[in-house]
Write a protein that holds these residues in place. Structure first.
Motif: not given
Length: 222
Positions: A29-58
């Motif tokens: 049920g987990s994501l790949t390393k590259k997928t997580i890096e891509g999500i994290d970058l996207f969220l940071r670019q769009h102003g998210s403070k929690d970036s990947w941490a918030e999505m990880s809980n989901m």
């Protein structure tokens, strides 16, 4: 499967599905390393403070509210699978078909079937945020399983506190029509076959003609 699970299957006429976070593989049920890096970058670019941490809980929530029934998809028997899942030499294998599994879930809400894809979790990525990608992908080291999965993710369970969620669920399964053949462990003693035969006769006599020793049990010709 072992004898107790086989008896339960015939008596209850249901398939057992285990919660994804109860599997031995922590990557389920987990994501790949590259997928997580891509999500994290996207969220940071769009102003998210929690970036990947918030999505990880989901995704962790999804892992603890998803249930899976695993099948080995192959045209021939696998000695490795007998050894891995019936190590005691007292195992039973049920043969069905992909079409029959599709028929099984036809009237089951929020239940799906598909083939697991095996990938490199360090180098590959998922193309979008589809919640089933992490469930239907595993690391390449597990490719020998050649797995077909039934997956159920009831939305009602995602609203429950973790401690209230069941660790397994069951769905109806008509063993009379869904079982194509039943094979007895090639390493089992002779008496074990007779025990399985008696159980089939008692609980599901219609499949008695479909009970066989594993083909690996055959003696060599020389």
């Amino acid at each position: 499967m072992d004898l107790a699970k086989f008896v339960w299957l015939l008596k209850e006429k249901r398939l057992f599905m285990s919660r994804l976070d109860k599997f031995a593989d922590p990557y389920e049920g987990s994501l790949t390393k590259k997928t997580i890096e891509g999500i994290d970058l996207f969220l940071r670019q769009h102003g998210s403070k929690d970036s990947w941490a918030e999505m990880s809980n989901m995704y962790r929530e999804n892992q603890s509210s998803t249930f899976v029934c695993c099948w080995h998809g192959n045209e021939q028997e696998s000695e490795a699978m007998w050894r891995l899942y019936c190590g005691s030499g007292h195992g039973i294998a049920i043969q069905s078909t992909y079409d029959r599994l599709v028929e099984t879930i036809k009237e089951q809400l929020e239940t799906y079937v598909g083939c697991v894809k095996y990938i490199d979790y360090e180098r590959e990525w998922f193309p979008d945020a589809n919640a089933f990608y992490p469930v239907m992908h595993k690391r390449s080291a597990f490719a020998h399983e050649n797995e077909v999965r039934l997956v159920c993710s009831p939305s009602s369970y995602r609203l429950m506190p973790l401690e209230q969620r069941p660790t397994s669920i069951c769905i109806p399964w008509d063993s009379t029509t869904m079982i194509e053949r039943v094979y007895v462990d090639p390493y089992a003693p002779e008496y074990f076959y007779n025990v399985v035969q008696s159980i089939v006769s008692a609980f599901e006599p219609s499949i008695s003609p479909r009970l066989f020793w594993s083909q690996m049990k055959a003696a060599p010709l020389f």
